[in-house]
Scaffold this motif. Structure first.
Motif, PDB file in Angstrom:
ATOM      1  N   MET A 110       0.833  -1.201   0.000  1.00  0.00           N
ATOM      2  CA  MET A 110       0.000   0.000   0.000  1.00  0.00           C
ATOM      3  C   MET A 110       0.870   1.254   0.000  1.00  0.00           C
ATOM      4  O   MET A 110       0.538   2.261  -0.636  1.00  0.00           O
ATOM      5  N   ALA A 111       2.005   1.204   0.714  1.00  0.00           N
ATOM      6  CA  ALA A 111       2.904   2.358   0.753  1.00  0.00           C
ATOM      7  C   ALA A 111       3.477   2.661  -0.622  1.00  0.00           C
ATOM      8  O   ALA A 111       3.703   3.829  -0.969  1.00  0.00           O
ATOM      9  N   GLU A 112       3.688   1.631  -1.426  1.00  0.00           N
ATOM     10  CA  GLU A 112       4.254   1.847  -2.754  1.00  0.00           C
ATOM     11  C   GLU A 112       3.175   2.103  -3.802  1.00  0.00           C
ATOM     12  O   GLU A 112       3.464   2.167  -4.996  1.00  0.00           O
ATOM     13  N   SER A 113       1.938   2.272  -3.368  1.00  0.00           N
ATOM     14  CA  SER A 113       0.827   2.534  -4.290  1.00  0.00           C
ATOM     15  C   SER A 113       0.646   4.018  -4.571  1.00  0.00           C
ATOM     16  O   SER A 113      -0.331   4.421  -5.203  1.00  0.00           O
ATOM     17  N   THR A 114       1.567   4.848  -4.088  1.00  0.00           N
ATOM     18  CA  THR A 114       1.507   6.295  -4.331  1.00  0.00           C
ATOM     19  C   THR A 114       2.882   6.805  -4.714  1.00  0.00           C
ATOM     20  O   THR A 114       3.886   6.463  -4.080  1.00  0.00           O
ATOM     21  N   PHE A 115       2.928   7.600  -5.767  1.00  0.00           N
ATOM     22  CA  PHE A 115       4.164   8.270  -6.172  1.00  0.00           C
ATOM     23  C   PHE A 115       3.851   9.747  -6.361  1.00  0.00           C
ATOM     24  O   PHE A 115       2.870  10.106  -7.004  1.00  0.00           O
ATOM     25  N   GLU A 116       4.680  10.618  -5.786  1.00  0.00           N
ATOM     26  CA  GLU A 116       4.496  12.055  -5.926  1.00  0.00           C
ATOM     27  C   GLU A 116       5.824  12.720  -6.254  1.00  0.00           C
ATOM     28  O   GLU A 116       6.869  12.353  -5.711  1.00  0.00           O
ATOM     29  N   THR A 117       5.778  13.697  -7.123  1.00  0.00           N
ATOM     30  CA  THR A 117       6.955  14.499  -7.434  1.00  0.00           C
ATOM     31  C   THR A 117       6.498  15.906  -7.795  1.00  0.00           C
ATOM     32  O   THR A 117       5.326  16.127  -8.132  1.00  0.00           O
ATOM     33  N   LYS A 118       7.421  16.846  -7.711  1.00  0.00           N
ATOM     34  CA  LYS A 118       7.085  18.247  -7.979  1.00  0.00           C
ATOM     35  C   LYS A 118       8.232  18.883  -8.759  1.00  0.00           C
ATOM     36  O   LYS A 118       9.404  18.627  -8.491  1.00  0.00           O
ATOM     37  N   PHE A 119       7.889  19.701  -9.734  1.00  0.00           N
ATOM     38  CA  PHE A 119       8.899  20.400 -10.518  1.00  0.00           C
ATOM     39  C   PHE A 119       8.298  21.690 -11.051  1.00  0.00           C
ATOM     40  O   PHE A 119       7.083  21.869 -11.046  1.00  0.00           O
ATOM     41  N   GLY A 120       9.153  22.574 -11.509  1.00  0.00           N
ATOM     42  CA  GLY A 120       8.646  23.845 -12.025  1.00  0.00           C
ATOM     43  C   GLY A 120       9.761  24.806 -12.334  1.00  0.00           C
ATOM     44  O   GLY A 120      10.940  24.442 -12.391  1.00  0.00           O
ATOM     45  N   THR A 121       9.421  26.075 -12.527  1.00  0.00           N
ATOM     46  CA  THR A 121      10.403  27.082 -12.892  1.00  0.00           C
ATOM     47  C   THR A 121      11.355  27.351 -11.733  1.00  0.00           C
ATOM     48  O   THR A 121      10.971  27.287 -10.566  1.00  0.00           O
ATOM     49  N   VAL A 122      12.600  27.646 -12.051  1.00  0.00           N
ATOM     50  CA  VAL A 122      13.618  27.903 -11.043  1.00  0.00           C
ATOM     51  C   VAL A 122      13.515  29.340 -10.534  1.00  0.00           C
ATOM     52  O   VAL A 122      13.530  29.594  -9.331  1.00  0.00           O
ATOM     53  N   SER A 123      13.427  30.294 -11.446  1.00  0.00           N
ATOM     54  CA  SER A 123      13.255  31.699 -11.086  1.00  0.00           C
ATOM     55  C   SER A 123      12.085  32.258 -11.885  1.00  0.00           C
ATOM     56  O   SER A 123      11.558  31.611 -12.794  1.00  0.00           O
ATOM     57  N   GLU A 124      11.668  33.462 -11.517  1.00  0.00           N
ATOM     58  CA  GLU A 124      10.490  34.047 -12.151  1.00  0.00           C
ATOM     59  C   GLU A 124      10.644  34.196 -13.667  1.00  0.00           C
ATOM     60  O   GLU A 124      11.703  34.568 -14.154  1.00  0.00           O
ATOM     61  N   ILE A 125       9.561  33.904 -14.372  1.00  0.00           N
ATOM     62  CA  ILE A 125       9.462  34.207 -15.801  1.00  0.00           C
ATOM     63  C   ILE A 125       8.847  35.598 -15.909  1.00  0.00           C
ATOM     64  O   ILE A 125       7.867  35.909 -15.237  1.00  0.00           O
ATOM     65  N   ASN A 126       9.423  36.451 -16.755  1.00  0.00           N
ATOM     66  CA  ASN A 126       9.051  37.866 -16.683  1.00  0.00           C
ATOM     67  C   ASN A 126       8.244  38.377 -17.867  1.00  0.00           C
ATOM     68  O   ASN A 126       8.250  39.572 -18.147  1.00  0.00           O
ATOM     69  N   ASP A 127       7.534  37.491 -18.553  1.00  0.00           N
ATOM     70  CA  ASP A 127       6.767  38.008 -19.687  1.00  0.00           C
ATOM     71  C   ASP A 127       5.400  37.326 -19.826  1.00  0.00           C
ATOM     72  O   ASP A 127       5.092  36.764 -20.851  1.00  0.00           O
ATOM     73  N   PHE A 128       4.596  37.418 -18.774  1.00  0.00           N
ATOM     74  CA  PHE A 128       3.200  36.989 -18.899  1.00  0.00           C
ATOM     75  C   PHE A 128       2.514  37.841 -19.959  1.00  0.00           C
ATOM     76  O   PHE A 128       1.604  37.394 -20.639  1.00  0.00           O
ATOM     77  N   TYR A 129       2.991  39.100 -20.085  1.00  0.00           N
ATOM     78  CA  TYR A 129       2.515  40.020 -21.134  1.00  0.00           C
ATOM     79  C   TYR A 129       3.684  40.357 -22.048  1.00  0.00           C
ATOM     80  O   TYR A 129       4.851  40.293 -21.652  1.00  0.00           O
ATOM     81  N   SER A 130       3.380  40.742 -23.261  1.00  0.00           N
ATOM     82  CA  SER A 130       4.430  41.008 -24.249  1.00  0.00           C
ATOM     83  C   SER A 130       5.102  42.363 -24.070  1.00  0.00           C
ATOM     84  O   SER A 130       6.209  42.579 -24.564  1.00  0.00           O
ATOM     85  N   ALA A 131       4.467  43.305 -23.365  1.00  0.00           N
ATOM     86  CA  ALA A 131       5.033  44.653 -23.206  1.00  0.00           C
ATOM     87  C   ALA A 131       4.487  45.290 -21.930  1.00  0.00           C
ATOM     88  O   ALA A 131       3.423  44.891 -21.430  1.00  0.00           O
ATOM     89  N   PRO A 132       5.197  46.281 -21.374  1.00  0.00           N
ATOM     90  CA  PRO A 132       4.683  47.005 -20.198  1.00  0.00           C
ATOM     91  C   PRO A 132       3.394  47.753 -20.540  1.00  0.00           C
ATOM     92  O   PRO A 132       3.039  47.905 -21.717  1.00  0.00           O
ATOM     93  N   SER A 133       2.721  48.232 -19.506  1.00  0.00           N
ATOM     94  CA  SER A 133       1.457  48.960 -19.693  1.00  0.00           C
ATOM     95  C   SER A 133       1.525  50.300 -18.980  1.00  0.00           C
ATOM     96  O   SER A 133       2.164  50.430 -17.932  1.00  0.00           O
ATOM     97  N   THR A 134       0.859  51.290 -19.537  1.00  0.00           N
ATOM     98  CA  THR A 134       0.729  52.582 -18.866  1.00  0.00           C
ATOM     99  C   THR A 134      -0.677  52.766 -18.303  1.00  0.00           C
ATOM    100  O   THR A 134      -1.008  53.846 -17.818  1.00  0.00           O
ATOM    101  N   GLU A 135      -1.489  51.703 -18.375  1.00  0.00           N
ATOM    102  CA  GLU A 135      -2.889  51.797 -17.955  1.00  0.00           C
ATOM    103  C   GLU A 135      -3.121  51.321 -16.532  1.00  0.00           C
ATOM    104  O   GLU A 135      -3.955  51.875 -15.812  1.00  0.00           O
ATOM    105  N   GLY A 136      -2.430  50.263 -16.092  1.00  0.00           N
ATOM    106  CA  GLY A 136      -2.667  49.764 -14.744  1.00  0.00           C
ATOM    107  C   GLY A 136      -2.093  48.370 -14.536  1.00  0.00           C
ATOM    108  O   GLY A 136      -1.665  47.704 -15.486  1.00  0.00           O
ATOM    109  N   PRO A 137      -2.089  47.903 -13.287  1.00  0.00           N
ATOM    110  CA  PRO A 137      -1.458  46.622 -12.948  1.00  0.00           C
ATOM    111  C   PRO A 137      -2.190  45.403 -13.484  1.00  0.00           C
ATOM    112  O   PRO A 137      -1.584  44.331 -13.633  1.00  0.00           O
ATOM    113  N   MET A 138      -3.479  45.510 -13.786  1.00  0.00           N
ATOM    114  CA  MET A 138      -4.244  44.358 -14.264  1.00  0.00           C
ATOM    115  C   MET A 138      -4.677  44.516 -15.721  1.00  0.00           C
ATOM    116  O   MET A 138      -5.632  43.900 -16.170  1.00  0.00           O
ATOM    117  N   ASP A 139      -3.937  45.340 -16.465  1.00  0.00           N
ATOM    118  CA  ASP A 139      -4.222  45.524 -17.888  1.00  0.00           C
ATOM    119  C   ASP A 139      -3.896  44.223 -18.632  1.00  0.00           C
ATOM    120  O   ASP A 139      -2.741  43.798 -18.687  1.00  0.00           O
TER     121      ASP A 139
END
Length: 384
Positions: A110-139
């Protein structure tokens, strides 16, 4: 079925014998996961079109009044992460002793009936958007993020696990109205016999006759850090998470032992990706123009992605009936006397691939004596 099981067991024992003769400790085969964070510049244009359509319907104040009235009525190309496992990742001790009873055997399996692992980005990715905005933080203008995927191949290069989720384009209005987005599952390929189950230090294969069904749970979490106009820092805030849960039994597999799902083509109800996430807040970053006039602006949105993989199975009644024989099988698979496990070491690297226009984040996890300087150099990794 029993004959098939016996044949597979014999082959596993022969492979184990070969490793022992070579002086090797039985261990899990090399595992490599590639997790993709898709990007698409066109999604930002679609959001802009929806915003324009809403503006054409009337003023924003009118939209708010309409929403309040409804409430009163009771209306409610990408980055790559690679995880390579060159050693053993076991949950519990699997060495049997003649004095163990059936209860102890069952606790082990039963103990070997579960496997878990975690992975992801090492440092922040800085381009959720393609360019800065002059309108606001949630543009949302210029949003590029377009989903998450994950791939694992066998040592021969065959795909044994693949999942691809994209931003649900039919619900982009949620970004315009609530700054939230959802994901939809496009493609899924699973091969339970090439999974990380049983989660054992011994070379035990996965059999449906022993383990019943196979269950995959994939959790994708998006976090971000940003600073606002008042210089208040928001650090590592969770913006949302998505969960994909897929149970698979032997009847759902193709002749090649794989389960396949393709949105719009596979019969039955669509497999849903549960959850939602806010779009990434932009950090405040004021600036002065050529005439030394000060302006407010907000950045391109830094974020991190964490992917958690969990595989589970069960123990069948037939397997429980054969617990004595399985104890003997495990005893024959014990490592050579005197073997000791070495400490584990993690090496991580993150780089930008200009040709593919994607980040490549590699995490190497293995026993310290396996991670040599030569291996690190060949993989292009940098030791921390």
């Amino acid at each position: 079925m029993e004959k098939e099981h016996t044949t597979h067991s014999t082959l596993a024992l022969l492979a184990l014998a070969a490793m022992l003769l070579a002086g090797a400790m039985p261990s899990r085969a090399q595992v490599k996961y590639e997790t993709f964070i898709y990007t698409n510049d066109a999604i930002g244009a679609e959001i802009q079109e929806l915003s324009a359509e809403r503006a054409a319907r009337g003023s924003y104040a009118g939209e708010l009044l309409h929403a309040a009235t409804d409430a009163g009525k009771g209306i409610a190309a990408g980055y790559v992460t690679s995880v390579i496992d060159l050693g053993v990742n076991a949950i519990a001790s699997l060495i049997t002793r003649p004095s163990r009873l059936k209860k102890e055997w069952e606790e082990t399996v039963m103990a070997e009936s579960t496997f878990e692992t975690k992975f992801g980005t090492v440092s922040e990715i800085n381009d959720f958007y393609s360019a800065p905005s002059t309108e606001g933080p949630m543009d949302p203008k210029g949003m590029r993020f377009n989903g998450i995927g994950c791939l694992r191949r066998s040592e021969t290069g065959d795909t044994v696990f693949y999942v691809s989720c994209h931003v649900d384009r039919s619900k982009l209005n949620r970004i315009v109205d609530h700054s939230k987005f959802e994901l939809v599952l496009d493609t899924l390929v699973l091969c339970p016999t090439h999974s990380n189950l049983p989660n054992s230090a011994l070379p035990l294969p996965f059999y449906f006759s022993e383990r019943g069904s196979y269950n995959l749970e994939l959790t994708m979490k998006l976090t971000s850090s940003w600073i606002n106009e008042l210089t208040l820092l928001q650090k590592d805030k969770e913006l949302g998470r998505f969960t994909l849960t897929v149970p698979v039994d032997s009847a759902q597999l193709g002749r090649d032992g794989k389960y396949r799902y393709v949105r719009g083509l596979t019969q039955g109800a669509p497999i849903a990706v549960e959850g939602e996430s806010f779009i990434v807040p932009r950090s405040f970053m004021g600036y002065r123009d050529a005439n030394d006039r000060y302006h407010n602006s907000w950045g391109t949105g830094e974020y991190k992605i964490t992917v958690s993989l969990k595989e589970t199975c069960d123990v069948t009644d037939d397997y429980r009936e054969r617990w004595r024989a399985d104890r003997k099988r495990r005893k024959r698979m014990e490592p050579k006397e005197g073997w000791t496990d070495s400490a584990w070491k993690v090496i991580e690297s993150q780089r930008w691939d200009e040709i593919a226009r994607q980040w490549v984040i590699t995490t190497l996890s293995a026993p310290a004596d396996i991670i040599t300087g030569d291996l690190i150099n060949k993989m292009g990794l940098a030791e921390e």
